[in-house]
Scaffold this motif. Sequence first.
Motif, mmCIF file in Angstrom:
data_model
loop_
_atom_site.group_PDB
_atom_site.id
_atom_site.type_symbol
_atom_site.label_atom_id
_atom_site.label_comp_id
_atom_site.label_asym_id
_atom_site.label_seq_id
_atom_site.Cartn_x
_atom_site.Cartn_y
_atom_site.Cartn_z
ATOM 1 N N GLU A 1 -18.843 14.774 25.165
ATOM 2 C CA GLU A 1 -19.199 13.425 24.708
ATOM 3 C C GLU A 1 -19.065 13.396 23.182
ATOM 4 N N VAL A 2 -19.225 12.190 22.617
ATOM 5 C CA VAL A 2 -19.212 12.094 21.152
ATOM 6 C C VAL A 2 -20.594 11.637 20.694
ATOM 7 N N GLU A 3 -21.235 12.477 19.897
ATOM 8 C CA GLU A 3 -22.537 12.091 19.339
ATOM 9 C C GLU A 3 -22.276 11.282 18.068
ATOM 10 N N VAL A 4 -22.920 10.119 18.007
ATOM 11 C CA VAL A 4 -22.630 9.198 16.906
ATOM 12 C C VAL A 4 -23.917 8.875 16.146
ATOM 13 N N THR A 5 -23.856 9.032 14.811
ATOM 14 C CA THR A 5 -24.962 8.498 14.014
ATOM 15 C C THR A 5 -24.452 7.249 13.295
ATOM 16 N N GLU B 1 -29.279 7.172 16.641
ATOM 17 C CA GLU B 1 -28.176 8.014 17.121
ATOM 18 C C GLU B 1 -27.939 7.767 18.613
ATOM 19 N N ARG B 2 -26.672 7.775 19.001
ATOM 20 C CA ARG B 2 -26.341 7.583 20.421
ATOM 21 C C ARG B 2 -25.170 8.481 20.785
ATOM 22 N N ALA B 3 -24.891 8.598 22.079
ATOM 23 C CA ALA B 3 -23.720 9.375 22.524
ATOM 24 C C ALA B 3 -22.847 8.495 23.412
ATOM 25 N N ASN C 1 -19.665 13.506 16.147
ATOM 26 C CA ASN C 1 -19.632 14.918 16.534
ATOM 27 C C ASN C 1 -19.148 15.014 17.976
ATOM 28 N N ASP C 2 -17.902 15.448 18.128
ATOM 29 C CA ASP C 2 -17.285 15.552 19.456
ATOM 30 C C ASP C 2 -17.669 16.911 20.042
ATOM 31 N N THR C 3 -18.511 16.893 21.079
ATOM 32 C CA THR C 3 -18.969 18.167 21.663
ATOM 33 C C THR C 3 -18.000 18.664 22.736
#
Length: 395
Positions: free
Chosen positions: A136-140, A146-148, A131-133
Amino acid sequence: MSTTVLISGASVAGPALAYWLNHYGFDVTVVERAPGPRETGQNIDLRGAGREVARRMGIEEAIRSASTGEIGVRFVDADDKTVGAFPRGKGDSDGATAGLEILRGDLARLLIERSQDRVSYVYGDHIATLNDTGDEVEVTFAHGPERAFDLVVAADGVGSSTRRLIVGNEAQIKPLNMYTAWMTIPKADTDTAWARWFNAPGSRTSTIRPDNVGTARATLSFMTERRGYEDLDIEGVKAVLRQRFAGVGWEVPRILDALDDTDVYFESMGQVRATHWSRGRSALLGDAGYCATPVSGMGTSLAITGAYVLAGELSRSRDHRQAFAAYEALMRPYVDQAQKLSPGAPRLANPKTMVGIAAFNTGIRIAATPVISRLARKIFTPPADHIDLPDYSPS
Ligand SMILES: Cc1cc2nc3c(=O)[nH]c(=O)nc-3n(C[C@H](O)[C@H](O)[C@H](O)COP(=O)(O)OP(=O)(O)OC[C@H]3O[C@@H](n4cnc5c(N)ncnc54)[C@H](O)[C@@H]3O)c2cc1C
């Protein structure tokens, strides 16, 4: 605070990018789907710019020491008689066998070793969602928490699932209607430092190549317009190979006999064509972005050169939009040339009928004569040095 980068895939492109990004001060994590470093794979070569990048990484000598020692390619008939022989190239790029041949697993190991002290390698996991906000990119992940990250790079090969999360349907795979299985087999008396190439009717081809660990490396390839073999499990793949190559002569029975006790890497040959290699804070690298297939002889050189250019551009501008654009502008023409296969490839080198094989062998015989072997060398030489590699070292 340093820029954080998540790379998906720890084969060639991923660890090469990790090395260079770390060199420029980025904080790098690599996630690999396999439970540990993948050691399998066959002879791959580094040519032209790829070789120059290896030089700049200081690993050229280590690669040379781990070389498979292949001295060239012999095309053979069913009695193993040589139809035409093409010795290894002497320069950085030329010839069917490049000067710098290494087993894929050895190259991956070298690249990981050069970066693992300062890069975090996570095995047995893969990206589930991105998920590119904008910031940053939130990654599951399939397994981990989950990390960013500031940036994400897909370097997870031709079948990359991360590519879809980044560019969606903008990437297509252009099939070559060819499947290849690579495997390790016990060495036999007929195995020498020459690679051997054998054609059987039905567009079936087999090769046996030397390695540096006391075994031999074989391939079985067949052409078909039928799709779906790539979805088979390993036992299904072995069954298809046994059925497709039943009754084929030369040393194919020896390869089939070895199937039960060997690793098999099986691929549907297809070129990745993506209209864009990045979106927002994420980018594609190596086979995931622009696979040219082993038929091109350029896959590993593209991966390692792409890693060098992407890291260099990110270090230069520190603005990911500019860096991704510059990376694509530099690499796109190089990739386009690599993906332009020789006319008629791969059909021409994998004839359907005995008449076709006879015609192919006549071509090989002529090409191997000293008078035109220079021309033939050109035909077998991929466009590996057709890029001006920037120097990213601080001036
Ligand atoms: C096991 C193996 C054997 C190979 N053998 C040969 C060979 O014999 N001859 C040849 O010409 N080419 C071979 N290749 C392909 C060759 O390595 C590449 O064409 C080239 O070097 C470019 O490398 P790459 O790093 O872009 O992609 P690849 O080498 O394909 O590497 C992709 C990596 O990503 C990992 N991965 C896949 N999906 C995910 C995911 N969702 N998340 C995280 N990681 C993922 C894979 O396990 C692999 O380690 C092989 C590749 C592999 C993985």
